[in-house]
Design a protein around this motif. Structure first.
Motif, PDB file in Angstrom:
ATOM      1  N   GLU A 257       0.828  -1.217   0.000  1.00  0.00           N
ATOM      2  CA  GLU A 257       0.000   0.000   0.000  1.00  0.00           C
ATOM      3  C   GLU A 257       0.859   1.263   0.000  1.00  0.00           C
ATOM      4  OE1 GLU A 257      -3.828  -1.854   2.478  1.00  0.00           O
ATOM      5  OE2 GLU A 257      -2.370  -0.544   3.470  1.00  0.00           O
ATOM      6  N   ALA A 258       2.037   1.168   0.632  1.00  0.00           N
ATOM      7  CA  ALA A 258       2.936   2.324   0.703  1.00  0.00           C
ATOM      8  C   ALA A 258       3.817   2.456  -0.542  1.00  0.00           C
ATOM      9  CB  ALA A 258       3.818   2.219   1.941  1.00  0.00           C
ATOM     10  N   GLY A 259       3.634   1.565  -1.514  1.00  0.00           N
ATOM     11  CA  GLY A 259       4.399   1.635  -2.742  1.00  0.00           C
ATOM     12  C   GLY A 259       5.789   1.027  -2.632  1.00  0.00           C
ATOM     13  N   ARG A 260       6.031   0.242  -1.570  1.00  0.00           N
ATOM     14  CA  ARG A 260       7.330  -0.414  -1.413  1.00  0.00           C
ATOM     15  C   ARG A 260       7.279  -1.786  -2.081  1.00  0.00           C
ATOM     16  NH1 ARG A 260      10.349   2.025   2.668  1.00  0.00           N
ATOM     17  NH2 ARG A 260       9.513   4.146   2.945  1.00  0.00           N
ATOM     18  N   ARG A 261       8.264  -2.037  -2.910  1.00  0.00           N
ATOM     19  CA  ARG A 261       8.327  -3.323  -3.598  1.00  0.00           C
ATOM     20  C   ARG A 261       8.976  -4.373  -2.689  1.00  0.00           C
ATOM     21  NH1 ARG A 261      11.903  -2.064  -8.544  1.00  0.00           N
ATOM     22  NH2 ARG A 261      13.024  -1.049  -6.813  1.00  0.00           N
ATOM     23  N   VAL A 262       8.349  -5.553  -2.696  1.00  0.00           N
ATOM     24  CA  VAL A 262       8.881  -6.693  -1.941  1.00  0.00           C
ATOM     25  C   VAL A 262       9.214  -7.789  -2.948  1.00  0.00           C
ATOM     26  CG1 VAL A 262       8.394  -8.430  -0.177  1.00  0.00           C
ATOM     27  CG2 VAL A 262       7.466  -6.115   0.074  1.00  0.00           C
ATOM     28  N   PRO A 263      10.483  -8.195  -3.041  1.00  0.00           N
ATOM     29  CA  PRO A 263      11.595  -7.958  -2.106  1.00  0.00           C
ATOM     30  C   PRO A 263      12.580  -6.874  -2.536  1.00  0.00           C
ATOM     31  CG  PRO A 263      12.168  -9.769  -3.542  1.00  0.00           C
ATOM     32  CD  PRO A 263      10.802  -9.290  -3.992  1.00  0.00           C
ATOM     33  N   GLU A 264      12.332  -6.191  -3.645  1.00  0.00           N
ATOM     34  CA  GLU A 264      13.335  -5.267  -4.174  1.00  0.00           C
ATOM     35  C   GLU A 264      13.680  -4.153  -3.188  1.00  0.00           C
ATOM     36  OE1 GLU A 264      11.183  -7.151  -7.605  1.00  0.00           O
ATOM     37  OE2 GLU A 264      10.616  -6.190  -5.716  1.00  0.00           O
ATOM     38  N   ASP A 265      12.645  -3.529  -2.572  1.00  0.00           N
ATOM     39  CA  ASP A 265      12.880  -2.427  -1.638  1.00  0.00           C
ATOM     40  C   ASP A 265      12.971  -2.911  -0.187  1.00  0.00           C
ATOM     41  OD1 ASP A 265      12.661  -0.708  -3.824  1.00  0.00           O
ATOM     42  OD2 ASP A 265      10.492  -0.494  -3.556  1.00  0.00           O
ATOM     43  N   VAL A 266      12.096  -3.827   0.187  1.00  0.00           N
ATOM     44  CA  VAL A 266      12.052  -4.355   1.556  1.00  0.00           C
ATOM     45  C   VAL A 266      11.854  -5.861   1.483  1.00  0.00           C
ATOM     46  CG1 VAL A 266      10.922  -4.253   3.807  1.00  0.00           C
ATOM     47  CG2 VAL A 266      10.997  -2.201   2.369  1.00  0.00           C
ATOM     48  N   LYS A 267      12.651  -6.576   2.251  1.00  0.00           N
ATOM     49  CA  LYS A 267      12.518  -8.031   2.326  1.00  0.00           C
ATOM     50  C   LYS A 267      11.806  -8.398   3.624  1.00  0.00           C
ATOM     51  CE  LYS A 267      16.514  -9.048  -0.568  1.00  0.00           C
ATOM     52  NZ  LYS A 267      16.571  -7.685  -1.117  1.00  0.00           N
ATOM     53  N   VAL A 268      10.936  -9.412   3.558  1.00  0.00           N
ATOM     54  CA  VAL A 268      10.084  -9.777   4.693  1.00  0.00           C
ATOM     55  C   VAL A 268      10.176 -11.268   4.965  1.00  0.00           C
ATOM     56  CG1 VAL A 268       7.728  -9.794   5.614  1.00  0.00           C
ATOM     57  CG2 VAL A 268       8.474  -7.906   4.137  1.00  0.00           C
ATOM     58  N   ILE A 269      10.266 -11.607   6.252  1.00  0.00           N
ATOM     59  CA  ILE A 269      10.250 -13.012   6.652  1.00  0.00           C
ATOM     60  C   ILE A 269       9.367 -13.170   7.886  1.00  0.00           C
ATOM     61  CG2 ILE A 269      12.316 -12.800   8.109  1.00  0.00           C
ATOM     62  CD1 ILE A 269      13.046 -15.682   7.210  1.00  0.00           C
ATOM     63  N   GLY A 270       8.637 -14.275   7.953  1.00  0.00           N
ATOM     64  CA  GLY A 270       7.764 -14.555   9.089  1.00  0.00           C
ATOM     65  C   GLY A 270       8.282 -15.724   9.916  1.00  0.00           C
ATOM     66  N   PHE A 271       7.371 -16.297  10.700  1.00  0.00           N
ATOM     67  CA  PHE A 271       7.717 -17.431  11.576  1.00  0.00           C
ATOM     68  C   PHE A 271       6.469 -18.289  11.744  1.00  0.00           C
ATOM     69  CE2 PHE A 271       9.042 -19.974  15.024  1.00  0.00           C
ATOM     70  CZ  PHE A 271      10.376 -19.713  15.351  1.00  0.00           C
ATOM     71  N   ASP A 272       6.590 -19.568  11.523  1.00  0.00           N
ATOM     72  CA  ASP A 272       5.564 -20.605  11.737  1.00  0.00           C
ATOM     73  C   ASP A 272       5.589 -21.639  10.632  1.00  0.00           C
ATOM     74  OD1 ASP A 272       4.585 -19.960  14.209  1.00  0.00           O
ATOM     75  OD2 ASP A 272       2.834 -18.871  13.480  1.00  0.00           O
ATOM     76  N   GLY A 273       5.574 -21.158   9.361  1.00  0.00           N
ATOM     77  CA  GLY A 273       5.547 -22.115   8.258  1.00  0.00           C
ATOM     78  C   GLY A 273       4.156 -22.601   7.923  1.00  0.00           C
ATOM     79  N   ILE A 274       3.131 -21.741   8.106  1.00  0.00           N
ATOM     80  CA  ILE A 274       1.768 -22.132   7.779  1.00  0.00           C
ATOM     81  C   ILE A 274       1.551 -22.082   6.267  1.00  0.00           C
ATOM     82  CG2 ILE A 274       0.865 -21.381  10.002  1.00  0.00           C
ATOM     83  CD1 ILE A 274      -0.108 -18.836   8.690  1.00  0.00           C
ATOM     84  N   GLN A 275       0.469 -22.700   5.810  1.00  0.00           N
ATOM     85  CA  GLN A 275       0.178 -22.777   4.384  1.00  0.00           C
ATOM     86  C   GLN A 275      -0.479 -21.479   3.904  1.00  0.00           C
ATOM     87  OE1 GLN A 275       1.215 -25.424   2.562  1.00  0.00           O
ATOM     88  NE2 GLN A 275       2.089 -26.149   4.491  1.00  0.00           N
ATOM     89  N   LEU A 276       0.263 -20.701   3.116  1.00  0.00           N
ATOM     90  CA  LEU A 276      -0.250 -19.445   2.562  1.00  0.00           C
ATOM     91  C   LEU A 276       0.066 -19.398   1.069  1.00  0.00           C
ATOM     92  CD1 LEU A 276       0.934 -16.985   5.393  1.00  0.00           C
ATOM     93  CD2 LEU A 276      -1.413 -17.753   4.974  1.00  0.00           C
ATOM     94  N   GLU A 277      -0.370 -20.444   0.337  1.00  0.00           N
ATOM     95  CA  GLU A 277      -0.004 -20.571  -1.069  1.00  0.00           C
ATOM     96  C   GLU A 277      -0.495 -19.420  -1.937  1.00  0.00           C
ATOM     97  OE1 GLU A 277      -1.473 -22.978   0.638  1.00  0.00           O
ATOM     98  OE2 GLU A 277      -0.341 -24.853   0.455  1.00  0.00           O
ATOM     99  N   MET A 278      -1.614 -18.786  -1.574  1.00  0.00           N
ATOM    100  CA  MET A 278      -2.205 -17.754  -2.411  1.00  0.00           C
ATOM    101  C   MET A 278      -1.535 -16.387  -2.215  1.00  0.00           C
ATOM    102  SD  MET A 278      -4.287 -19.570  -4.022  1.00  0.00           S
ATOM    103  CE  MET A 278      -5.120 -18.293  -4.963  1.00  0.00           C
ATOM    104  N   MET A 279      -0.620 -16.273  -1.269  1.00  0.00           N
ATOM    105  CA  MET A 279       0.023 -14.988  -1.018  1.00  0.00           C
ATOM    106  C   MET A 279       1.023 -14.673  -2.120  1.00  0.00           C
ATOM    107  SD  MET A 279       2.161 -13.697   2.307  1.00  0.00           S
ATOM    108  CE  MET A 279       0.698 -13.811   3.324  1.00  0.00           C
ATOM    109  N   SER A 280       1.052 -13.403  -2.528  1.00  0.00           N
ATOM    110  CA  SER A 280       2.005 -12.965  -3.534  1.00  0.00           C
ATOM    111  C   SER A 280       2.640 -11.647  -3.095  1.00  0.00           C
ATOM    112  CB  SER A 280       1.313 -12.783  -4.893  1.00  0.00           C
ATOM    113  OG  SER A 280       2.224 -12.370  -5.878  1.00  0.00           O
ATOM    114  N   PRO A 281       3.974 -11.604  -3.000  1.00  0.00           N
ATOM    115  CA  PRO A 281       4.916 -12.695  -3.258  1.00  0.00           C
ATOM    116  C   PRO A 281       4.853 -13.765  -2.165  1.00  0.00           C
ATOM    117  CG  PRO A 281       6.064 -10.824  -2.308  1.00  0.00           C
ATOM    118  CD  PRO A 281       4.657 -10.359  -2.565  1.00  0.00           C
TER     119      PRO A 281
END
Length: 329
Positions: A257-281
Motif C-alpha cells: 500500500e505504501a508503494g514499497r516493492r517486496v523484495p526489491e525495496d524491503v525483504k520480509v520473513i515470518g515465523f511458523d511455516g503455515i500454508q499461505l499458497e495464495m500470497m504474492s509474493p
C-alpha cells in the motif's frame, strides 16, 4: 446391534482377545487380528464407549485446546493430532479458547465431565493451577508451546530464539542493512524468545535501535498496523522479521500500500511455516514442524493414558528456514 460376544464368536477367539485388539493393549496374533478386523467390518461393530466408561474403562476421546482457530497454524496442528488419534482409535474433541481464561476453564471442566482420557493444550494463557482439576481426575496432559516446572506435565516447544536469529541472519545475507522487527504479545513466551533472537543478532550493529521493534498481537491486522508505524519512524528500513506469518502477511500488505516493492525495496520473513499458497509474493518463513508436533503430542499422550513406561521428557523441536519470493528466493 452387534456385541463384543458376537465378534468373538464369529472370529473364533475369546472376548478377552477381542478386548485386547480393540484397546491395543496386550498381545494379539496376526491371524486373530485379521479375523477380528474382518468380523468387525462385517458386523459394523462399534464399541459402546459410554458403557466402557461407566465400567471404569477408557472413553477413547482426547481434548485439544487451541487459542485461535482462525490462525492457520492451529487447524494444521489439529489435523495432525486427529490423524494420529485416529490411528489409535481415539476421537479428538477440539476447543477454541480465544485466549480467554474463563472459556478455557469451561472447556477443561467439560473435558473432565465427559471423562476425556487425556488433553493436549496449546495455550497462551494456561497456568499450572488451571490443571488441578485434570490432575485430580487423573487425566494426563501434554503442553504445546509452553513449559511448566513440573515433572507431571510433558511439554513440547520449538527453537524460538534460534529461529529468530536464523531469520535475521537470512535477511542480512540477502543484503539488508536496517532490519525492523514486529514482535508478538510479550505475555507469550515464544514471542519473547523470537524477539530475543532478533536482538541477539541485531544488538551492537551500527543500524540497530530499540525503536525498530514494533509490538502487535499475532494477527494480520496487527502486523499491518505495526508495519505502518515502522514506515513512519524508519522510512529507510529494508528488512522486516515478523514473529509469526499472519503478522508478516499484514506487513506485506502495508508495504504494498505504501508503494514499497517486496523484495526489491524491503525483504520480509515470518515465523511458523503455515500454508499461505495464495500470497504474492510467496512468504519466506522460519518453519515449525507443525505436523510432527501434533502427531508427537498424541503419541505421547496415548502413552501416558496407557501408562507406557517409556514416556519422553520435555522436547524442543528444531525449526528450519523456508526461502520464498519475499526475501528474493
Amino acid at each position: 446391534m452387534a456385541t463384543i460376544k458376537d465378534v468373538s464368536k464369529l472370529a473364533g477367539v475369546s472376548v478377552a482377545t477381542v478386548s485386547r485388539y480393540l484397546n491395543k493393549n496386550g498381545y494379539v496374533s496376526k491371524e486373530a487380528a485379521e479375523a477380528i478386523a474382518g468380523v468387525i467390518d462385517k458386523l459394523n461393530y462399534r464399541p459402546n464407549t459410554i458403557a466402557r466408561s461407566l465400567a471404569g474403562k477408557k472413553t477413547a476421546t482426547i481434548g485439544l485446546l487451541v487459542p485461535d482457530i482462525l490462525n492457520p497454524f492451529f487447524p494444521e496442528l489439529a489435523r495432525a493430532a486427529e490423524d494420529a488419534a485416529n490411528e489409535y482409535g481415539y476421537t479428538v474433541m477440539l476447543g477454541n479458547t480465544d485466549n480467554d481464561t474463563a472459556k478455557e476453564q469451561r472447556y477443561l471442566d467439560t473435558l473432565i465431565h465427559k471423562q476425556a482420557d487425556g488433553v493436549i493444550i496449546s495455550s497462551y494463557t494456561i497456568q499450572p493451577d488451571h490443571l488441578r482439576g485434570l490432575q485430580k481426575a487423573g487425566i494426563p496432559v501434554v503442553l504445546l508451546d509452553n513449559v511448566f516446572s513440573s515433572d507431571s506435565v510433558v511439554s513440547f516447544t520449538v527453537e524460538n530464539k534460534e529461529g529468530g536469529e536464523l531469520a535475521v541472519r537470512h535477511l542480512l545475507e540477502r543484503g539488508c542493512r536496517k532490519i525492523a522487527h514486529i514482535c508478538g504479545p510479550l505475555s507469550i513466551t515464544s514471542s519473547r524468545e523470537r524477539t530475543a533472537g532478533y536482538e541477539a543478532v541485531s544488538t551492537g550493529t551500527d543500524w540497530f535501535t530499540p525503536g525498530l521493534i514494533a509490538y502487535s498481537d499475532f494477527t494480520v491486522k496487527g502486523g499491518h498496523s505495526a508495519m505502518q508505524q515502522l514506515l513512519v519512524s524508519h522510512p529507510d528500513l529494508d528488512g522486516v522479521f515478523a514473529s509469526n506469518d499472519l503478522m508478516a502477511a499484514g506487513a506485506l500488505k502495508a508495504l504494498q500500500e505504501a508503494g514499497r516493492r517486496v523484495p526489491e525495496d524491503v525483504k520480509v520473513i515470518g515465523f511458523d511455516g503455515i500454508q499461505l499458497e495464495m500470497m504474492s509474493p510467496g512468504l519466506s518463513t522460519v518453519a515449525q514442524p507443525i505436523y510432527e508436533l501434533g502427531k508427537t503430542a498424541v503419541d505421547v499422550l496415548i502413552g501416558l493414558i496407557t501408562e507406557h513406561p517409556d514416556i519422553p521428557e520435555d522436547k524442543v523441536f528444531p525449526v528450519s528456514l523456508t526461502v520464498r519470493q519475499s526475501t528474493g528466493g
